[in-house]
Write a protein that holds these residues in place. Structure first.
Motif, PDB file in Angstrom:
ATOM      1  N   GLY A 118       0.789  -1.215   0.000  1.00  0.00           N
ATOM      2  CA  GLY A 118       0.000   0.000   0.000  1.00  0.00           C
ATOM      3  C   GLY A 118       0.822   1.266   0.000  1.00  0.00           C
ATOM      4  O   GLY A 118       0.275   2.373  -0.077  1.00  0.00           O
ATOM      5  N   GLY A 119       2.158   1.139   0.082  1.00  0.00           N
ATOM      6  CA  GLY A 119       3.032   2.299   0.090  1.00  0.00           C
ATOM      7  C   GLY A 119       3.285   2.828  -1.315  1.00  0.00           C
ATOM      8  O   GLY A 119       2.898   2.215  -2.315  1.00  0.00           O
ATOM      9  N   GLU A 120       3.984   3.952  -1.377  1.00  0.00           N
ATOM     10  CA  GLU A 120       4.194   4.606  -2.669  1.00  0.00           C
ATOM     11  C   GLU A 120       5.056   3.787  -3.617  1.00  0.00           C
ATOM     12  O   GLU A 120       4.988   3.950  -4.831  1.00  0.00           O
ATOM     13  CB  GLU A 120       4.808   5.985  -2.479  1.00  0.00           C
ATOM     14  N   PHE A 121       5.904   2.891  -3.078  1.00  0.00           N
ATOM     15  CA  PHE A 121       6.788   2.094  -3.922  1.00  0.00           C
ATOM     16  C   PHE A 121       6.349   0.640  -4.012  1.00  0.00           C
ATOM     17  O   PHE A 121       7.137  -0.230  -4.364  1.00  0.00           O
ATOM     18  CB  PHE A 121       8.219   2.159  -3.375  1.00  0.00           C
ATOM     19  N   GLU A 122       5.106   0.366  -3.703  1.00  0.00           N
ATOM     20  CA  GLU A 122       4.629  -1.017  -3.681  1.00  0.00           C
ATOM     21  C   GLU A 122       4.889  -1.726  -5.016  1.00  0.00           C
ATOM     22  O   GLU A 122       5.271  -2.903  -5.044  1.00  0.00           O
ATOM     23  CB  GLU A 122       3.133  -1.060  -3.366  1.00  0.00           C
ATOM     24  N   ASN A 123       4.691  -1.024  -6.121  1.00  0.00           N
ATOM     25  CA  ASN A 123       4.844  -1.652  -7.442  1.00  0.00           C
ATOM     26  C   ASN A 123       6.155  -1.269  -8.134  1.00  0.00           C
ATOM     27  O   ASN A 123       6.515  -1.857  -9.153  1.00  0.00           O
ATOM     28  CB  ASN A 123       3.677  -1.249  -8.345  1.00  0.00           C
ATOM     29  N   GLY A 124       6.859  -0.316  -7.597  1.00  0.00           N
ATOM     30  CA  GLY A 124       8.071   0.190  -8.216  1.00  0.00           C
ATOM     31  C   GLY A 124       8.217   1.656  -7.875  1.00  0.00           C
ATOM     32  O   GLY A 124       7.470   2.196  -7.048  1.00  0.00           O
ATOM     33  N   PHE A 125       9.168   2.317  -8.520  1.00  0.00           N
ATOM     34  CA  PHE A 125       9.383   3.721  -8.202  1.00  0.00           C
ATOM     35  C   PHE A 125       8.284   4.606  -8.764  1.00  0.00           C
ATOM     36  O   PHE A 125       7.741   5.470  -8.069  1.00  0.00           O
ATOM     37  CB  PHE A 125      10.747   4.197  -8.726  1.00  0.00           C
ATOM     38  N   ALA A 126       7.929   4.413 -10.046  1.00  0.00           N
ATOM     39  CA  ALA A 126       6.915   5.275 -10.650  1.00  0.00           C
ATOM     40  C   ALA A 126       6.291   4.575 -11.851  1.00  0.00           C
ATOM     41  O   ALA A 126       6.999   4.033 -12.708  1.00  0.00           O
ATOM     42  CB  ALA A 126       7.522   6.611 -11.082  1.00  0.00           C
ATOM     43  N   GLU A 127       4.976   4.596 -11.912  1.00  0.00           N
ATOM     44  CA  GLU A 127       4.275   3.982 -13.026  1.00  0.00           C
ATOM     45  C   GLU A 127       4.680   4.648 -14.343  1.00  0.00           C
ATOM     46  O   GLU A 127       4.795   5.863 -14.433  1.00  0.00           O
ATOM     47  CB  GLU A 127       2.761   4.091 -12.838  1.00  0.00           C
ATOM     48  N   GLY A 128       4.891   3.818 -15.349  1.00  0.00           N
ATOM     49  CA  GLY A 128       5.319   4.327 -16.644  1.00  0.00           C
ATOM     50  C   GLY A 128       6.820   4.456 -16.774  1.00  0.00           C
ATOM     51  O   GLY A 128       7.326   4.747 -17.858  1.00  0.00           O
ATOM     52  N   TYR A 129       7.507   4.227 -15.662  1.00  0.00           N
ATOM     53  CA  TYR A 129       8.962   4.291 -15.679  1.00  0.00           C
ATOM     54  C   TYR A 129       9.567   2.903 -15.458  1.00  0.00           C
ATOM     55  O   TYR A 129      10.149   2.329 -16.375  1.00  0.00           O
ATOM     56  CB  TYR A 129       9.468   5.278 -14.625  1.00  0.00           C
ATOM     57  N   ASP A 130       9.453   2.369 -14.241  1.00  0.00           N
ATOM     58  CA  ASP A 130      10.001   1.025 -14.008  1.00  0.00           C
ATOM     59  C   ASP A 130       8.913  -0.046 -13.911  1.00  0.00           C
ATOM     60  O   ASP A 130       9.226  -1.212 -13.681  1.00  0.00           O
ATOM     61  CB  ASP A 130      10.883   1.010 -12.760  1.00  0.00           C
ATOM     62  N   TYR A 131       7.677   0.325 -14.074  1.00  0.00           N
ATOM     63  CA  TYR A 131       6.591  -0.653 -14.203  1.00  0.00           C
ATOM     64  C   TYR A 131       5.423   0.009 -14.919  1.00  0.00           C
ATOM     65  O   TYR A 131       5.355   1.234 -15.070  1.00  0.00           O
ATOM     66  CB  TYR A 131       6.147  -1.171 -12.826  1.00  0.00           C
ATOM     67  N   ARG A 132       4.524  -0.807 -15.405  1.00  0.00           N
ATOM     68  CA  ARG A 132       3.288  -0.304 -16.014  1.00  0.00           C
ATOM     69  C   ARG A 132       2.146  -1.244 -15.644  1.00  0.00           C
ATOM     70  O   ARG A 132       2.377  -2.402 -15.259  1.00  0.00           O
ATOM     71  CB  ARG A 132       3.448  -0.191 -17.525  1.00  0.00           C
ATOM     72  N   MET A 133       0.951  -0.740 -15.739  1.00  0.00           N
ATOM     73  CA  MET A 133      -0.215  -1.547 -15.409  1.00  0.00           C
ATOM     74  C   MET A 133      -0.686  -2.277 -16.660  1.00  0.00           C
ATOM     75  O   MET A 133      -0.901  -1.680 -17.722  1.00  0.00           O
ATOM     76  CB  MET A 133      -1.326  -0.675 -14.855  1.00  0.00           C
ATOM     77  N   VAL A 134      -0.838  -3.588 -16.542  1.00  0.00           N
ATOM     78  CA  VAL A 134      -1.301  -4.435 -17.646  1.00  0.00           C
ATOM     79  C   VAL A 134      -2.469  -5.264 -17.128  1.00  0.00           C
ATOM     80  O   VAL A 134      -2.303  -6.053 -16.188  1.00  0.00           O
ATOM     81  CB  VAL A 134      -0.173  -5.356 -18.164  1.00  0.00           C
ATOM     82  N   ASP A 135      -3.633  -5.050 -17.701  1.00  0.00           N
ATOM     83  CA  ASP A 135      -4.847  -5.752 -17.255  1.00  0.00           C
ATOM     84  C   ASP A 135      -5.073  -5.561 -15.764  1.00  0.00           C
ATOM     85  O   ASP A 135      -5.450  -6.499 -15.038  1.00  0.00           O
ATOM     86  CB  ASP A 135      -4.768  -7.250 -17.586  1.00  0.00           C
ATOM     87  N   GLY A 136      -4.802  -4.341 -15.314  1.00  0.00           N
ATOM     88  CA  GLY A 136      -5.051  -4.007 -13.915  1.00  0.00           C
ATOM     89  C   GLY A 136      -3.997  -4.483 -12.941  1.00  0.00           C
ATOM     90  O   GLY A 136      -4.166  -4.311 -11.729  1.00  0.00           O
ATOM     91  N   LYS A 137      -2.902  -5.055 -13.449  1.00  0.00           N
ATOM     92  CA  LYS A 137      -1.847  -5.543 -12.573  1.00  0.00           C
ATOM     93  C   LYS A 137      -0.509  -4.902 -12.951  1.00  0.00           C
ATOM     94  O   LYS A 137      -0.255  -4.663 -14.136  1.00  0.00           O
ATOM     95  CB  LYS A 137      -1.729  -7.073 -12.663  1.00  0.00           C
ATOM     96  N   PRO A 138       0.342  -4.631 -11.968  1.00  0.00           N
ATOM     97  CA  PRO A 138       1.648  -4.040 -12.284  1.00  0.00           C
ATOM     98  C   PRO A 138       2.557  -5.046 -12.977  1.00  0.00           C
ATOM     99  O   PRO A 138       2.581  -6.229 -12.621  1.00  0.00           O
ATOM    100  CB  PRO A 138       2.198  -3.651 -10.906  1.00  0.00           C
ATOM    101  N   SER A 139       3.295  -4.589 -13.960  1.00  0.00           N
ATOM    102  CA  SER A 139       4.214  -5.462 -14.687  1.00  0.00           C
ATOM    103  C   SER A 139       5.541  -4.743 -14.900  1.00  0.00           C
ATOM    104  O   SER A 139       5.579  -3.565 -15.256  1.00  0.00           O
ATOM    105  CB  SER A 139       3.627  -5.860 -16.045  1.00  0.00           C
ATOM    106  N   LYS A 140       6.634  -5.478 -14.713  1.00  0.00           N
ATOM    107  CA  LYS A 140       7.965  -4.956 -14.981  1.00  0.00           C
ATOM    108  C   LYS A 140       8.536  -5.521 -16.279  1.00  0.00           C
ATOM    109  O   LYS A 140       9.739  -5.374 -16.543  1.00  0.00           O
ATOM    110  CB  LYS A 140       8.906  -5.272 -13.811  1.00  0.00           C
ATOM    111  N   ASP A 141       7.696  -6.149 -17.068  1.00  0.00           N
ATOM    112  CA  ASP A 141       8.150  -6.697 -18.348  1.00  0.00           C
ATOM    113  C   ASP A 141       8.705  -5.572 -19.220  1.00  0.00           C
ATOM    114  O   ASP A 141       7.998  -4.613 -19.548  1.00  0.00           O
ATOM    115  CB  ASP A 141       6.983  -7.387 -19.055  1.00  0.00           C
ATOM    116  N   ASN A 142       9.965  -5.703 -19.593  1.00  0.00           N
ATOM    117  CA  ASN A 142      10.608  -4.660 -20.387  1.00  0.00           C
ATOM    118  C   ASN A 142      11.109  -5.209 -21.721  1.00  0.00           C
ATOM    119  O   ASN A 142      12.153  -4.806 -22.229  1.00  0.00           O
ATOM    120  CB  ASN A 142      11.780  -4.045 -19.603  1.00  0.00           C
TER     121      ASN A 142
END
Length: 572
Positions: free
Chosen positions: A410-434
Motif C-alpha cells: 500500500g506504500g508509494e513504492f509497492e509496485n516500483g518507483f513510478a508507473e510508466g517508468y520502471d513498471y506499467r499496469m497491464v490488465d489491472g496488474k503491475p508489470s515490470k516486463d521490459n
C-alpha cells in the motif's frame, strides 16, 4: 578525544556501527581533561536535528550539488539528470533539489581524471562525490582533505533502520576509516552473496549422454571427458570443451571463475585469506592447496577440457564459449540467467542449462570466492567540507532505505518507483516486463546507483522462493516476477555455501598501502606468468615453489606485513 581515538582504532570492527558514531567530534582536535558538558546551543542543535529526521523533509527546499559517473543511463519523456522523475520526487517529498555539475563515465579513467583536475585547479567540488569500484583512488580523495568525517552526521541523522544495519555490518566502514579512527565517507549498501559462483551446466548434454551432475572432482573429470569426446552437440566433430574459463588475468573472477577449483583443495587464489589459525592473513595464491589446484588445471588443459585460447580470453569472451554452445560448463554468479546465459537459447536451438553446486575435492573440501569481507558495500558517498547541508544525503538515503529498499504494501513504492517508468499496469496488474525496452530505473537518477538496498534481503527472498513458498511482500512479489526460476534455484545453492562455511571472503578491505602501490603490479605479473606456464605445461608443477619464493622476496613479504598491520586494527 585522545582516549576515544585510541579506543576506536582498537575496537573499530565491533563498535563502528554504534559507539564510534557517537564518540567523535569532527571539530574537537585537542584533548581535554574536563568533563564533557552540553551547551544550550548544542542541545538546541540536537533537537533540531532530531526534528528534521522525524519530519524527513526541509520546509524550505535546499539545493545539493553532485557529480555523476555514468553517461550510459537511459532517460524517457525528455528528461535529463537535473529534470527527471527522481529529482522531482526528491524535491516534493524531501525538499531536496539535486543539481548536477557534470556527468562523466570512467572509460580511460575519465571520471577520476575529472576529479583530479578539480582538486588540482582549486575549483569548487560538489556537495556529494560518489566513488565506487576504485578503492585506491578513494584513498587519494580522502587524502585531499576536502571531505568531512561523517561520524557525527551518522549519529544525528541516520534512521533507526540504517543504524541497525550498520551495527550488523561493522565491516561497511573499513574502506573509509582513517588513522584517527573516524569515517570519511558514507557506505552505500549492496546485496550480499552476489558473487559466489555455481556451476552452470548444459542439462541437455547431461541428458543426451546419460550423465549425472558431478558432485566430486573425479565425477567432474568424467563429465568433462564426455563433453569433449562424445560429441554432445551432435555435429560429428570434436569441437566442444568441458569448461569455459579465462586464464588471462585472474583465476578468481566474477564470471568464468576458477576459484572453486582451488576451493576443492582448501584455498582461494589472488586474495587475502585467513591463515590456518585465523590470526593473520595470507595471500591465497601462496597457501597450501594452490599447487594441487594448478596440477588439476594443467591436467584439464592437457586433455582439452579447457580451450587453449583461454589464456587470451577475458570473462566476457570466455562466457561466449558457453553461450555459443562450445563449452558445457561455466562457473558464475546466481544472476547469470539474467545475463549472459539467455544468449544460449538464441544461439543453440533446444539448449538448456541448470545450476549445480561446485564439486568437492579429494578430501571432501569445497569452497568458492566470497568477494571482499565488506561486500555489502558497493561504493561510498563523500561529503564536501564546505557543504551547507551535509545532512541532506542522510535524509534521502533514510527514506529510500526505509521505504524503497523493502516497500510496504500500500506504500508509494509497492509496485516500483513510478508507473510508466520502471513498471506499467497491464490488465489491472503491475508489470515490470521490459521486452520492448521502454522502461527505465528511476532510482539510478539519484545520488546512489541503485537507490537503496538492504544487504541480505535479496538472497533471503530468493531462498524463500526456491523453497517453494509464495511471495507475500511487495519486494518478494516483484522479485518473483523479474527473476528467472534458474536464478532463484542458484541462489539457494549460494545460501548453502554460506551455511556450510564454504565461502572464501577476501579479508583485506582497505585502500592499498604504499608498499602495495609499489609492489602489487609486479607481484600480479609474476603470478600470472608462473601460473599460466604451469597450466599450459610450459613449466613443471614443481616450479610453483620457485614462484612462492620469488613472490615473497619481490615484495610479497613486505605487502603481507602491511596487510596484517591493517588486519590487527579490525580483528575481533
Amino acid at each position: 578525544m585522545k582516549t576515544n581515538r585510541k579506543w576506536l582504532s582498537i575496537a573499530l570492527a565491533a563498535a563502528m556501527g554504534t559507539s564510534l558514531l557517537a564518540g567523535c567530534s569532527s571539530n574537537e582536535e585537542e584533548p581535554s581533561s574536563k568533563p564533557a558538558t552540553t551547551s544550550t546551543a548544542g542541545a538546541d542543535a540536537d533537537a533540531a536535528a532530531k526534528a528534521l529526521v522525524e519530519k524527513g523533509k526541509y520546509d524550505t527546499p535546499v539545493t545539493v550539488t553532485r557529480v555523476v559517473n555514468n553517461t550510459q543511463e537511459k532517460f524517457i519523456n525528455g528528461e535529463d539528470w537535473d529534470n527527471n522523475v527522481f529529482t522531482k520526487w526528491a524535491k516534493e517529498k524531501l525538499g531536496i533539489e539535486l543539481k548536477t555539475l557534470w556527468v562523466v563515465d570512467n572509460v580511460n579513467n575519465a571520471y577520476t581524471n575529472k576529479l583530479n583536475l578539480s582538486l588540482s585547479s582549486g575549483e569548487d567540488l560538489p556537495d556529494l562525490v560518489p566513488i565506487r569500484d576504485n578503492p585506491n583512488y578513494l584513498n587519494t580523495l580522502l587524502d585531499s582533505d576536502q571531505f568531512m568525517a561523517v561520524d557525527e552526521l551518522f549519529e544525528k541523522y541516520a534512521s533507526p533502520k540504517w543504524k541497525e544495519l550498520a551495527k550488523k555490518y561493522p565491516e561497511m566502514w573499513y574502506g573509509v576509516t582513517r588513522e584517527d579512527g573516524k569515517a570519511y565517507g558514507v557506505p552505500v549498501f549492496d546485496y550480499t552473496l552476489n558473487v559466489e559462483p555455481v556451476l552452470w551446466i548444459r542439462q541437455d548434454w547431461l541428458d543426451k549422454l546419460n550423465l549425472k551432475a558431478p558432485t566430486t572432482m573425479d565425477e567432474l573429470d568424467k563429465v568433462m571427458d564426455a563433453f569433449v569426446n562424445q560429441d554432445p552437440d551432435g555435429d560429428g566433430k570434436k569441437d566442444t570443451y568441458g569448461l569455459a574459463a579465462t586464464l588471462r588475468d585472474n583465476l578468481n573472477t566474477w564470471m568464468s571463475d576458477l576459484s572453486w577449483v582451488f576451493g576443492a583443495y582448501g584455498t582461494a587464489p589472488r586474495q587475502w585469506n585467513k591463515s590456518a589459525d585465523g590470526n593473520s592473513l595470507e595471500w591465497g595464491s601462496t597457501q597450501d592447496g594452490t599447487k594441487q589446484a594448478l596440477t588439476k588445471l594443467n591436467e584439464w588443459m592437457s586433455k582439452g577440457y579447457i580451450s587453449k585460447e583461454a589464456g587470451t580470453w577475458d570473462e566476457s569472451k570466455a562466457s561466449e564459449a558457453f553461450t555459443k554452445g562450445e563449452a558445457g560448463i561455466i562457473a558464475g554468479a546466481h544472476w547469470m540467467p539474467d545475463w549472459p546465459l539467455p544468449d544460449l537459447a538464441k544461439n543453440v536451438k533446444g539448449a538448456t542449462y541448470k545450476a549445480y553446486s561446485v564439486p568437492a575435492g579429494p578430501d571432501g573440501k569445497k569452497g568458492v570466492r566470497g568477494g571482499p569481507i565488506n561486500s555489502m558495500v558497493n561504493g561510498y558517498i563523500l561529503i564536501n567540507k564546505k557543504s551547507e547541508h551535509p545532512e541532506a544525503y542522510f535524509l534521502m538515503y533514510n527514506y529510500l532505505l526505509e521505504h524503497f529498499a523493502n516497500p510496504e504494501a500500500g506504500g508509494e513504492f509497492e509496485n516500483g518507483f513510478a508507473e510508466g517508468y520502471d513498471y506499467r499496469m497491464v490488465d489491472g496488474k503491475p508489470s515490470k516486463d521490459n521486452s520492448d525496452d521502454k522502461l527505465v530505473k528511476p532510482e539510478r537518477y539519484g545520488v546512489n546507483w541503485e537507490g537503496a538496498r538492504q544487504p541480505d534481503l535479496m538472497i533471503d527472498t530468493l531462498a524463500k522462493l526456491a523453497s517453494g513458498q509464495e511471495p507475500t511482500t511487495p519486494f518478494e512479489k516483484q522479485t518473483k516476477e523479474y527473476r528467472k526460476q534458474a536464478e532463484i534455484d542458484a541462489a539457494a545453492i549460494v545460501l548453502d555455501y554460506q551455511k556450510n562455511n564454504q565461502r572464501f571472503p577476501d579479508y583485506f578491505a582497505s585502500a592499498y598501502t604504499d608498499a602495495m602501490n609499489q609492489k602489487m603490479e609486479l607481484l600480479r605479473q609474476l603470478e600470472v606468468e608462473a601460473f599460466t606456464k604451469i597450466i599450459y605445461g610450459n613449466a613443471s608443477i614443481d616450479s610453483y615453489e620457485d614462484f612462492v619464493k620469488e613472490w615473497k622476496s619481490a615484495g610479497g613479504d613486505e605487502v603481507t606485513a602491511d596487510v596484517n598491520k591493517w588486519f590487527a586494527t579490525i580483528k575481533k
